[in-house]
Write a protein that holds these residues in place. Structure first.
Motif: not given
Length: 248
Positions: A55-62, A65-67, A71-72, A77-79
Motif C-alpha cells: 500500500d505504501v508503494i502504490l501511493k506513489t508508484s503510478h 519508473r520502478s527504478i 531508489k527510495i 534493488k535499484a538496478n
C-alpha cells in the motif's frame, strides 16, 4: 481507477472540437491499457520481498519508473537488471489482469492506417511494454521511449523530448499531442512543449485537472481521427471536461 462522475464543479459535455497535430506521444499504462489489478499484485509481492507495505508503494508508484521507486525504498534493488527482470514477469504472471482503455485500440489503428507519426513514451521498461502489447494484441510502434531511455523519469520532460526526436518533430512540439493519465506524465508533456490531453483513468478528476492538461476526457473513446492530409492529422475531441465556471 479515478472517479469521472459529473459533479457540481463541471461536466464531461464539451461540444466536439477539431484540432490538428503532426504527431502523437502515448503514455502506456492508464492511457493505452489498464493493468491496475496486475500492478497491485506486483507491488504487493515486491513489497513483501523488500519489507515495505504494498500500500505504501502504490501511493506513489503510478506514473513513475520502478527504478525511481526502488531508489527510495530499496536502493540495493535499484538496478536495471533487477527492474527489467521483475517487470518482464508482470505480463506473464498477470496477463489476464489487464484490459485496454476504451478507444485506445481504434485510435491507434486509425493513426496507423493514415501513417501518422506516433510512439509510446512510458515509465515502464522495454520488456514490460512489449509484454503487455503482445498479451493484448496491440500494435507495436516503430520507436519506443522507455524507463531505460532517460536518466530522469517523469515528471522530468526528458522522455517526451526524446519522443519528439524519435518522430523527427522536435521543432514542432506545440503541434504534437501527448496522451497521459498521471499528473507526473501530464507535467512532463507540458514541460516538453507539447499539447496534452489527460484521461481520467488512474487518478481523480481533481488530480488530473490540477496538472493543467489542455483537455480532459474520461477515456480515449472521446478522441477520434477524422482526417489526414499533408502530414497533418485532424482529431475530433468530444465530451471533454468543462469546469462549472466555463459552463453557460
Amino acid at each position: 481507477m479515478g472517479s469521472v462522475e459529473q459533479n457540481s464543479k463541471g461536466a464531461f459535455n464539451a461540444p466536439p472540437q477539431r484540432v490538428e497535430f503532426h504527431g502523437f506521444l502515448f503514455d502506456m499504462d492508464g492511457t493505452i491499457i489498464d493493468s491496475t489489478p496486475a500492478i497491485i499484485k506486483h507491488w504487493t509481492n515486491i513489497g513483501e520481498e523488500i519489507g515495505v507495505s504494498g500500500d505504501v508503494i502504490l501511493k506513489t508508484s503510478h506514473g513513475r519508473r520502478s527504478i525511481d521507486v526502488l531508489k527510495i525504498l530499496a536502493p540495493e534493488k535499484a538496478n536495471w537488471d533487477y527492474v527489467r527482470g521483475m517487470e518482464a514477469l508482470l505480463p506473464k504472471l498477470y496477463g489476464d489482469d489487464a484490459v485496454e482503455i476504451p478507444g485506445a485500440r481504434s485510435l491507434l489503428k486509425s493513426l496507423i492506417k493514415e501513417n501518422a507519426p506516433w510512439t509510446i513514451v512510458t515509465s515502464g521498461t522495454e520488456p514490460l511494454v512489449e509484454g503487455w502489447l503482445g498479451v493484448l494484441g496491440l500494435p507495436q510502434p516503430k520507436h519506443l521511449v522507455t524507463a531505460e531511455s532517460v536518466i530522469n523519469g517523469k515528471p522530468d520532460p526528458a522522455c517526451y523530448v526524446m519522443g519528439l526526436e524519435k518522430l523527427g518533430l522536435q521543432d514542432l512540439a506545440k503541434e504534437v499531442l501527448v496522451l497521459e493519465d498521471s499528473p507526473a506524465g501530464i507535467k512532463s508533456g507540458k514541460d516538453a512543449g507539447c499539447k496534452v490531453i489527460g484521461v481520467v483513468t488512474s487518478h481523480t478528476l481533481e488530480q488530473v485537472a490540477a496538472a493543467e492538461p489542455d483537455w480532459i476526457v474520461k477515456d480515449l473513446s472521446s478522441v477520434k481521427v477524422v482526417g489526414y492530409e499533408n502530414g497533418v492529422t485532424t482529431l475530433e475531441i468530444s465530451d471533454a471536461y468543462v469546469p462549472a465556471a466555463s459552463r453557460t
